[in-house]
Design a protein around this motif. Structure first.
Motif, PDB file in Angstrom:
ATOM      1  N   ALA A 166      -2.109   1.571   7.456  1.00  0.00           N
ATOM      2  CA  ALA A 166      -2.328   2.648   8.424  1.00  0.00           C
ATOM      3  C   ALA A 166      -1.222   2.734   9.480  1.00  0.00           C
ATOM      4  O   ALA A 166      -1.269   3.595  10.351  1.00  0.00           O
ATOM      5  CB  ALA A 166      -3.680   2.471   9.104  1.00  0.00           C
ATOM      6  N   ALA A 167      -0.226   1.850   9.407  1.00  0.00           N
ATOM      7  CA  ALA A 167       0.833   1.831  10.424  1.00  0.00           C
ATOM      8  C   ALA A 167       1.675   3.104  10.382  1.00  0.00           C
ATOM      9  O   ALA A 167       2.146   3.591  11.406  1.00  0.00           O
ATOM     10  CB  ALA A 167       1.713   0.599  10.246  1.00  0.00           C
ATOM     11  N   PHE A 168       1.890   3.639   9.187  1.00  0.00           N
ATOM     12  CA  PHE A 168       2.631   4.892   9.042  1.00  0.00           C
ATOM     13  C   PHE A 168       1.964   5.719   7.948  1.00  0.00           C
ATOM     14  O   PHE A 168       1.797   5.244   6.825  1.00  0.00           O
ATOM     15  CB  PHE A 168       4.101   4.632   8.671  1.00  0.00           C
ATOM     16  N   ILE A 169       1.557   6.921   8.284  1.00  0.00           N
ATOM     17  CA  ILE A 169       0.909   7.814   7.317  1.00  0.00           C
ATOM     18  C   ILE A 169       1.885   8.916   6.947  1.00  0.00           C
ATOM     19  O   ILE A 169       2.379   9.641   7.820  1.00  0.00           O
ATOM     20  CB  ILE A 169      -0.383   8.431   7.893  1.00  0.00           C
ATOM     21  N   VAL A 170       2.188   9.041   5.679  1.00  0.00           N
ATOM     22  CA  VAL A 170       3.090  10.093   5.217  1.00  0.00           C
ATOM     23  C   VAL A 170       2.473  11.457   5.539  1.00  0.00           C
ATOM     24  O   VAL A 170       1.298  11.684   5.248  1.00  0.00           O
ATOM     25  CB  VAL A 170       3.347   9.966   3.699  1.00  0.00           C
ATOM     26  N   PRO A 171       3.215  12.351   6.167  1.00  0.00           N
ATOM     27  CA  PRO A 171       2.676  13.670   6.507  1.00  0.00           C
ATOM     28  C   PRO A 171       2.069  14.363   5.292  1.00  0.00           C
ATOM     29  O   PRO A 171       2.629  14.348   4.202  1.00  0.00           O
ATOM     30  CB  PRO A 171       3.915  14.422   7.022  1.00  0.00           C
ATOM     31  N   GLY A 172       0.908  14.963   5.514  1.00  0.00           N
ATOM     32  CA  GLY A 172       0.223  15.679   4.436  1.00  0.00           C
ATOM     33  C   GLY A 172      -0.803  14.844   3.705  1.00  0.00           C
ATOM     34  O   GLY A 172      -1.496  15.344   2.816  1.00  0.00           O
ATOM     35  N   TYR A 173      -0.924  13.555   4.067  1.00  0.00           N
ATOM     36  CA  TYR A 173      -1.879  12.669   3.405  1.00  0.00           C
ATOM     37  C   TYR A 173      -2.803  12.016   4.430  1.00  0.00           C
ATOM     38  O   TYR A 173      -2.475  11.924   5.610  1.00  0.00           O
ATOM     39  CB  TYR A 173      -1.147  11.590   2.600  1.00  0.00           C
ATOM     40  N   GLN A 174      -3.967  11.587   3.953  1.00  0.00           N
ATOM     41  CA  GLN A 174      -4.956  10.959   4.810  1.00  0.00           C
ATOM     42  C   GLN A 174      -4.769   9.434   4.819  1.00  0.00           C
ATOM     43  O   GLN A 174      -4.251   8.867   3.861  1.00  0.00           O
ATOM     44  CB  GLN A 174      -6.375  11.288   4.315  1.00  0.00           C
ATOM     45  N   PRO A 175      -5.207   8.759   5.889  1.00  0.00           N
ATOM     46  CA  PRO A 175      -5.103   7.286   5.946  1.00  0.00           C
ATOM     47  C   PRO A 175      -6.174   6.620   5.095  1.00  0.00           C
ATOM     48  O   PRO A 175      -7.148   6.078   5.601  1.00  0.00           O
ATOM     49  CB  PRO A 175      -5.302   7.004   7.447  1.00  0.00           C
ATOM     50  N   GLN A 176      -6.000   6.672   3.776  1.00  0.00           N
ATOM     51  CA  GLN A 176      -7.033   6.205   2.859  1.00  0.00           C
ATOM     52  C   GLN A 176      -6.648   4.956   2.075  1.00  0.00           C
ATOM     53  O   GLN A 176      -7.461   4.414   1.335  1.00  0.00           O
ATOM     54  CB  GLN A 176      -7.394   7.322   1.866  1.00  0.00           C
ATOM     55  N   MET A 177      -5.427   4.501   2.237  1.00  0.00           N
ATOM     56  CA  MET A 177      -5.012   3.344   1.438  1.00  0.00           C
ATOM     57  C   MET A 177      -5.715   2.077   1.917  1.00  0.00           C
ATOM     58  O   MET A 177      -5.686   1.747   3.103  1.00  0.00           O
ATOM     59  CB  MET A 177      -3.499   3.159   1.528  1.00  0.00           C
ATOM     60  N   PRO A 178      -6.352   1.343   1.007  1.00  0.00           N
ATOM     61  CA  PRO A 178      -7.032   0.096   1.392  1.00  0.00           C
ATOM     62  C   PRO A 178      -6.022  -1.026   1.606  1.00  0.00           C
ATOM     63  O   PRO A 178      -4.854  -0.920   1.228  1.00  0.00           O
ATOM     64  CB  PRO A 178      -7.925  -0.194   0.185  1.00  0.00           C
ATOM     65  N   GLN A 179      -6.478  -2.105   2.211  1.00  0.00           N
ATOM     66  CA  GLN A 179      -5.630  -3.278   2.411  1.00  0.00           C
ATOM     67  C   GLN A 179      -5.595  -4.089   1.116  1.00  0.00           C
ATOM     68  O   GLN A 179      -6.558  -4.761   0.781  1.00  0.00           O
ATOM     69  CB  GLN A 179      -6.160  -4.125   3.567  1.00  0.00           C
ATOM     70  N   LEU A 180      -4.468  -3.995   0.408  1.00  0.00           N
ATOM     71  CA  LEU A 180      -4.345  -4.679  -0.879  1.00  0.00           C
ATOM     72  C   LEU A 180      -3.804  -6.097  -0.749  1.00  0.00           C
ATOM     73  O   LEU A 180      -4.016  -6.919  -1.632  1.00  0.00           O
ATOM     74  CB  LEU A 180      -3.427  -3.872  -1.809  1.00  0.00           C
ATOM     75  N   ARG A 181      -3.116  -6.382   0.355  1.00  0.00           N
ATOM     76  CA  ARG A 181      -2.472  -7.703   0.466  1.00  0.00           C
ATOM     77  C   ARG A 181      -3.450  -8.867   0.298  1.00  0.00           C
ATOM     78  O   ARG A 181      -3.113  -9.847  -0.386  1.00  0.00           O
ATOM     79  CB  ARG A 181      -1.751  -7.803   1.820  1.00  0.00           C
ATOM     80  N   PRO A 182      -4.681  -8.798   0.872  1.00  0.00           N
ATOM     81  CA  PRO A 182      -5.608  -9.930   0.690  1.00  0.00           C
ATOM     82  C   PRO A 182      -6.014 -10.156  -0.763  1.00  0.00           C
ATOM     83  O   PRO A 182      -6.501 -11.230  -1.108  1.00  0.00           O
ATOM     84  CB  PRO A 182      -6.821  -9.529   1.543  1.00  0.00           C
ATOM     85  N   THR A 183      -5.809  -9.143  -1.620  1.00  0.00           N
ATOM     86  CA  THR A 183      -6.191  -9.284  -3.028  1.00  0.00           C
ATOM     87  C   THR A 183      -5.054  -9.828  -3.882  1.00  0.00           C
ATOM     88  O   THR A 183      -5.230 -10.012  -5.083  1.00  0.00           O
ATOM     89  CB  THR A 183      -6.635  -7.930  -3.598  1.00  0.00           C
ATOM     90  N   MET A 184      -3.884 -10.056  -3.280  1.00  0.00           N
ATOM     91  CA  MET A 184      -2.707 -10.481  -4.037  1.00  0.00           C
ATOM     92  C   MET A 184      -2.321 -11.914  -3.711  1.00  0.00           C
ATOM     93  O   MET A 184      -2.473 -12.362  -2.575  1.00  0.00           O
ATOM     94  CB  MET A 184      -1.498  -9.595  -3.709  1.00  0.00           C
ATOM     95  N   SER A 185      -1.768 -12.575  -4.682  1.00  0.00           N
ATOM     96  CA  SER A 185      -1.123 -13.863  -4.423  1.00  0.00           C
ATOM     97  C   SER A 185       0.254 -13.576  -3.826  1.00  0.00           C
ATOM     98  O   SER A 185       0.747 -12.434  -3.870  1.00  0.00           O
ATOM     99  CB  SER A 185      -0.960 -14.647  -5.724  1.00  0.00           C
ATOM    100  N   ASP A 186       0.888 -14.595  -3.266  1.00  0.00           N
ATOM    101  CA  ASP A 186       2.233 -14.412  -2.712  1.00  0.00           C
ATOM    102  C   ASP A 186       3.208 -13.961  -3.792  1.00  0.00           C
ATOM    103  O   ASP A 186       4.082 -13.131  -3.546  1.00  0.00           O
ATOM    104  CB  ASP A 186       2.720 -15.714  -2.075  1.00  0.00           C
ATOM    105  N   GLN A 187       3.045 -14.513  -5.004  1.00  0.00           N
ATOM    106  CA  GLN A 187       3.929 -14.129  -6.102  1.00  0.00           C
ATOM    107  C   GLN A 187       3.756 -12.657  -6.454  1.00  0.00           C
ATOM    108  O   GLN A 187       4.729 -11.920  -6.643  1.00  0.00           O
ATOM    109  CB  GLN A 187       3.641 -14.998  -7.331  1.00  0.00           C
ATOM    110  N   GLU A 188       2.500 -12.202  -6.539  1.00  0.00           N
ATOM    111  CA  GLU A 188       2.247 -10.796  -6.861  1.00  0.00           C
ATOM    112  C   GLU A 188       2.813  -9.881  -5.783  1.00  0.00           C
ATOM    113  O   GLU A 188       3.382  -8.819  -6.082  1.00  0.00           O
ATOM    114  CB  GLU A 188       0.737 -10.569  -7.010  1.00  0.00           C
ATOM    115  N   TYR A 189       2.665 -10.301  -4.539  1.00  0.00           N
ATOM    116  CA  TYR A 189       3.173  -9.499  -3.422  1.00  0.00           C
ATOM    117  C   TYR A 189       4.684  -9.331  -3.519  1.00  0.00           C
ATOM    118  O   TYR A 189       5.209  -8.216  -3.403  1.00  0.00           O
ATOM    119  CB  TYR A 189       2.774 -10.181  -2.115  1.00  0.00           C
ATOM    120  N   GLU A 190       5.375 -10.424  -3.755  1.00  0.00           N
ATOM    121  CA  GLU A 190       6.836 -10.363  -3.861  1.00  0.00           C
ATOM    122  C   GLU A 190       7.269  -9.561  -5.085  1.00  0.00           C
ATOM    123  O   GLU A 190       8.249  -8.803  -5.027  1.00  0.00           O
ATOM    124  CB  GLU A 190       7.422 -11.773  -3.907  1.00  0.00           C
TER     125      GLU A 190
END
Length: 199
Positions: A166-190
């Protein structure tokens, strides 16, 4: 009466609207609080549906007890599984993981895009399943990222987009993206960051 059913239906509609809007709460509440709220709202909807639309309110109280017992058992099982799979690694395992450097693998990105559900919201030409239009298309995001926020490079922006959607919302879109980082391992994130940089 018909009035009773209409009132219950209206309450269910309001609860559902609150649940859907939870996607935009990530900048206000942590994921744990959101999950707890969604659990409680789901139980409330369940109770209303079985009480009125399945007529349990007017049936023998023994049936209510049986159904309540099943609900409690199912909820307990679900919470036990969540607790089990969220248990942090032992200190020894964590120490080994912390000492091993992570080598990002961009080629793992497409599989992550699919497995994490990004395909439901984003379009990517090179991934046939990625046909979503709820969020902006990701083709070219590696080049656009550098110009999204003043003083922030492409990689920093991509990392922030996943860590704090939610830190930056692309114009024309709603702030709907969920927080995916807690669902990822560090390797997946990188791996995901490395892949997005190639787009």
């Amino acid at each position: 009466s018909v009035k009773t059913y209409l009132i219950v239906a209206a309450i269910l509609g309001i609860i559902t609207a609150i649940e859907v809007s939870a996607l935009s709460w990530t900048h206000v509440l942590d994921q744990g609080s959101i999950n707890a709220a969604l659990f409680m709202l789901s139980i409330l909807k369940f109770v209303l549906v079985v009480m009125f639309f399945m007529h349990l309110k007017y049936d023998n109280k023994v049936l209510s007890g049986i159904l309540s017992g099943g609900l409690i058992f199912a909820f307990g099982t679900m919470m036990a599984l969540i607790t089990l799979f969220r248990t942090p690694p032992s200190p020894a395992v964590a120490e080994v993981a912390a000492s091993a450097p992570i080598v990002a693998n961009a080629s793992a990105g497409p599989a992550l895009i699919v497995s994490k559900g990004c395909i439901a919201c984003h379009h990517i030409n090179s991934i046939p399943e990625a046909v979503g239009n709820i969020g902006p298309a990701l083709d070219g995001v590696g080049a656009r990222a550098a110009s999204r926020m003043d003083g922030m490079g492409a990689e920093d922006y991509l990392r922030q987009s996943i860590m704090q959607p939610a830190a930056f919302i692309v114009p024309g879109y709603q702030p709907q993206m969920p927080q995916l980082r807690p669902t990822m391992s560090d390797q997946e994130y990188e791996d995901l960051i490395a892949y997005l940089k190639t787009l």
